[in-house]
Enzyme design. Structure first.
Site, PDB file in Angstrom:
ATOM      1  N   LYS A   1      26.650  46.910  38.566  1.00 49.78           N
ATOM      2  CA  LYS A   1      27.153  47.465  37.160  1.00 49.78           C
ATOM      3  C   LYS A   1      26.026  47.585  35.926  1.00 49.78           C
ATOM      4  O   LYS A   1      26.368  47.799  35.052  1.00 49.78           O
ATOM      5  CB  LYS A   1      28.918  46.244  37.023  1.00 49.78           C
ATOM      6  CG  LYS A   1      29.897  46.573  37.673  1.00 49.78           C
ATOM      7  CD  LYS A   1      31.164  46.172  37.339  1.00 49.78           C
ATOM      8  CE  LYS A   1      32.067  45.483  38.286  1.00 49.78           C
ATOM      9  NZ  LYS A   1      33.469  45.369  37.953  1.00 49.78           N
TER      10      LYS A   1
ATOM     11  N   ASN B   1      32.196  50.743  35.367  1.00 46.44           N
ATOM     12  CA  ASN B   1      32.299  50.847  36.629  1.00 46.44           C
ATOM     13  C   ASN B   1      33.119  52.053  37.375  1.00 46.44           C
ATOM     14  O   ASN B   1      33.139  51.836  38.641  1.00 46.44           O
ATOM     15  CB  ASN B   1      33.550  49.614  36.347  1.00 46.44           C
ATOM     16  CG  ASN B   1      34.207  50.356  36.569  1.00 46.44           C
ATOM     17  OD1 ASN B   1      34.526  50.957  35.050  1.00 46.44           O
ATOM     18  ND2 ASN B   1      35.683  50.255  37.007  1.00 46.44           N
TER      19      ASN B   1
ATOM     20  N   GLY C   1      33.160  35.774  31.510  1.00 48.45           N
ATOM     21  CA  GLY C   1      32.238  35.733  32.464  1.00 48.45           C
ATOM     22  C   GLY C   1      31.740  37.299  32.434  1.00 48.45           C
ATOM     23  O   GLY C   1      32.723  37.544  31.159  1.00 48.45           O
TER      24      GLY C   1
ATOM     25  N   ALA D   1      34.565  39.525  33.468  1.00 50.40           N
ATOM     26  CA  ALA D   1      35.827  40.036  33.772  1.00 50.40           C
ATOM     27  C   ALA D   1      36.374  39.568  32.254  1.00 50.40           C
ATOM     28  O   ALA D   1      36.951  40.481  31.821  1.00 50.40           O
ATOM     29  CB  ALA D   1      36.631  39.797  35.106  1.00 50.40           C
TER      30      ALA D   1
ATOM     31  N   ARG E   1      34.022  26.603  29.660  1.00 47.35           N
ATOM     32  CA  ARG E   1      34.153  24.966  30.543  1.00 47.35           C
ATOM     33  C   ARG E   1      32.099  25.506  29.708  1.00 47.35           C
ATOM     34  O   ARG E   1      32.182  24.248  28.887  1.00 47.35           O
ATOM     35  CB  ARG E   1      33.525  25.369  31.677  1.00 47.35           C
ATOM     36  CG  ARG E   1      32.757  24.125  32.659  1.00 47.35           C
ATOM     37  CD  ARG E   1      32.338  24.370  33.949  1.00 47.35           C
ATOM     38  NE  ARG E   1      32.107  25.910  34.477  1.00 47.35           N
ATOM     39  CZ  ARG E   1      31.300  26.035  35.424  1.00 47.35           C
ATOM     40  NH1 ARG E   1      32.200  25.337  36.587  1.00 47.35           N
ATOM     41  NH2 ARG E   1      30.831  26.943  35.590  1.00 47.35           N
TER      42      ARG E   1
ATOM     43  N   GLY F   1      47.734  39.736  39.347  1.00 46.66           N
ATOM     44  CA  GLY F   1      46.207  39.772  39.781  1.00 46.66           C
ATOM     45  C   GLY F   1      45.788  41.673  39.719  1.00 46.66           C
ATOM     46  O   GLY F   1      44.894  42.743  39.411  1.00 46.66           O
TER      47      GLY F   1
HETATM   48  P1  ATR Z   1      32.544  37.266  36.834  1.00 48.22           P
HETATM   49  O1  ATR Z   1      31.532  38.619  36.329  1.00 48.22           O
HETATM   50  O2  ATR Z   1      33.539  37.873  37.901  1.00 48.22           O
HETATM   51  O3  ATR Z   1      33.526  36.870  35.536  1.00 48.22           O
HETATM   52  P2  ATR Z   1      30.405  35.471  35.860  1.00 48.22           P
HETATM   53  O4  ATR Z   1      30.497  36.206  34.974  1.00 48.22           O
HETATM   54  O5  ATR Z   1      30.443  34.195  36.826  1.00 48.22           O
HETATM   55  O6  ATR Z   1      32.212  36.055  37.396  1.00 48.22           O
HETATM   56  O7  ATR Z   1      31.507  34.396  35.156  1.00 48.22           O
HETATM   57  C1  ATR Z   1      32.318  33.525  35.887  1.00 48.22           C
HETATM   58  C2  ATR Z   1      33.096  32.589  34.826  1.00 48.22           C
HETATM   59  O8  ATR Z   1      34.063  31.680  35.469  1.00 48.22           O
HETATM   60  C3  ATR Z   1      32.608  31.718  33.093  1.00 48.22           C
HETATM   61  O9  ATR Z   1      33.261  31.780  32.168  1.00 48.22           O
HETATM   62  C4  ATR Z   1      32.091  30.124  34.579  1.00 48.22           C
HETATM   63  O10 ATR Z   1      32.696  29.577  33.450  1.00 48.22           O
HETATM   64  P3  ATR Z   1      30.949  28.995  32.671  1.00 48.22           P
HETATM   65  O11 ATR Z   1      31.002  30.055  31.780  1.00 48.22           O
HETATM   66  O12 ATR Z   1      31.244  27.428  32.485  1.00 48.22           O
HETATM   67  O13 ATR Z   1      29.840  29.266  34.138  1.00 48.22           O
HETATM   68  C5  ATR Z   1      34.026  30.673  34.735  1.00 48.22           C
HETATM   69  N1  ATR Z   1      33.712  29.917  36.201  1.00 48.22           N
HETATM   70  C6  ATR Z   1      33.039  29.704  37.413  1.00 48.22           C
HETATM   71  N2  ATR Z   1      34.063  28.293  38.119  1.00 48.22           N
HETATM   72  C7  ATR Z   1      34.035  27.522  37.337  1.00 48.22           C
HETATM   73  C8  ATR Z   1      35.168  26.185  37.216  1.00 48.22           C
HETATM   74  N3  ATR Z   1      34.593  25.588  38.247  1.00 48.22           N
HETATM   75  N4  ATR Z   1      35.747  25.824  36.179  1.00 48.22           N
HETATM   76  C9  ATR Z   1      35.964  26.675  35.299  1.00 48.22           C
HETATM   77  N5  ATR Z   1      35.936  27.417  34.987  1.00 48.22           N
HETATM   78  C10 ATR Z   1      34.266  28.368  35.856  1.00 48.22           C
END
Ligand code: ATR
Length: 276
Positions: free
Chosen positions: A67, A88, A132, A134, A155, A241
């Site tokens: 993307k 996308n 992230g 999304a 987080r 979703g």
């Molecule tokens: P995407 O593009 O699918 O949104 P990403 O960019 O990898 O994926 O983002 C993942 C998101 O999920 C982030 O907000 C991540 O939190 P961090 O920024 O702290 O990494 C969150 N995330 C993933 N696993 C998690 C977990 N076990 N607990 C809390 N947040 C989580």
């Protein structure tokens, strides 16, 4: 016109997009194909893009992990996609590739189609869980549509601040969100937490919510995540979703064809496919 569309990404063999676009072709009385064009990450992406230019597609979707990687190969970039930094949907027009992002806008469409009153109630207090890719798309789409009160809980707090692009009191920790749940009208879970096979996981415990609160999860495998199950128990309205998947595709189809397929019963049909 015999439309030629496709999807690039890796791995994408099990993508639901061909099925969705097949429904759109039928629903708009159009002829066309939607092909899976899997590009293994061990291949040269630039070479594959050259090959793709010769395929004479009318448009294609882009998914993980391309993307962002697609952007240097585009001739034009839509303003929202530029802001999000991810594409996308690509429209191929007069030899040019134009990049869009329909993920966030598709999400907002899916939410408003289930809860039509939200189309005018832009003052709702919204909590986004996650920061992230999304989350970013959804955040900008909500903002673009005029929703003003959006709080991000993540987080890693720095990542949420980076996403908003400012020092903001609208960024909180997941623990703070947990304590403040009662304040929000709409809670949107945007991470992969709770996705199969980790269905016992939930980013937050939904033990109480405001009356008439909406709880939404972009995870669709399983359809009813632990978060949504808990939300239902405490009386929230829930939002699934898989509807985001349908509406981001509808928006892409509109960009490519100028036609807007009807969406009646499509979520139930997709639900049946997902539940096997
Ligand atoms: P995407 O593009 O699918 O949104 P990403 O960019 O990898 O994926 O983002 C993942 C998101 O999920 C982030 O907000 C991540 O939190 P961090 O920024 O702290 O990494 C969150 N995330 C993933 N696993 C998690 C977990 N076990 N607990 C809390 N947040 C989580």
């Amino acid at each position: 016109m015999n439309y030629q569309f496709g999807l690039i990404g890796f791995p994408i063999k099990h993508s639901l997009s061909p099925w969705i676009h097949e429904q759109f072709f039928k629903r708009t009385d159009s002829l066309g194909d939607y092909s899976i064009i899997e590009i293994d990450t061990k291949h040269s992406f630039a070479e594959k893009m050259n090959e793709l230019k010769n395929r004479k597609l009318h448009g294609f979707n882009v998914t993980v992990p391309y993307k962002e990687k697609i952007i240097p190969f585009l001739d034009e970039l839509d303003e929202q996609a530029a802001k999000i930094g991810a594409v996308n949907t690509v429209l191929c027009k007069n030899g040019k590739w134009i990049g869009y992002n329909t993920d966030g806008a598709g999400y907002v469409r899916s939410l408003v189609s289930k809860f039509p009153h939200l189309a005018t109630e832009k003052d709702k207090k919204i909590l986004l869980l996650g920061a992230g890719g999304a989350a970013k798309g959804i955040y900008y789409a909500l903002q673009f549509d005029g929703y003003k009160d959006i709080t991000i809980a993540n987080r890693t707090i720095e990542k949420a601040k980076e996403m908003i692009g400012e020092e903001s009191n609208h960024v909180i920790t997941i623990q703070q969100a947990q304590t403040a749940l009662m304040q929000f009208d709409i809670i949107i879970q945007t991470t992969s937490v709770g996705m199969k096979p980790n269905i016992e996981n939930s980013i937050i415990e939904i033990s109480n919510v405001k009356e008439n609160a909406i709880v939404s999860d972009i995870v669709y495998q399983p359809l009813k995540t632990k978060l949504l199950t808990e939300a239902e128990v405490v009386g929230a309205d829930i939002h699934f979703g898989h509807t985001m998947l349908l509406y981001q595709a509808q928006f892409a189809f509109e960009i490519w064809t100028g036609k807007s397929p009807t969406m009646d019963n499509l979520d139930d049909e997709l639900q049946k496919i997902l539940e096997g």
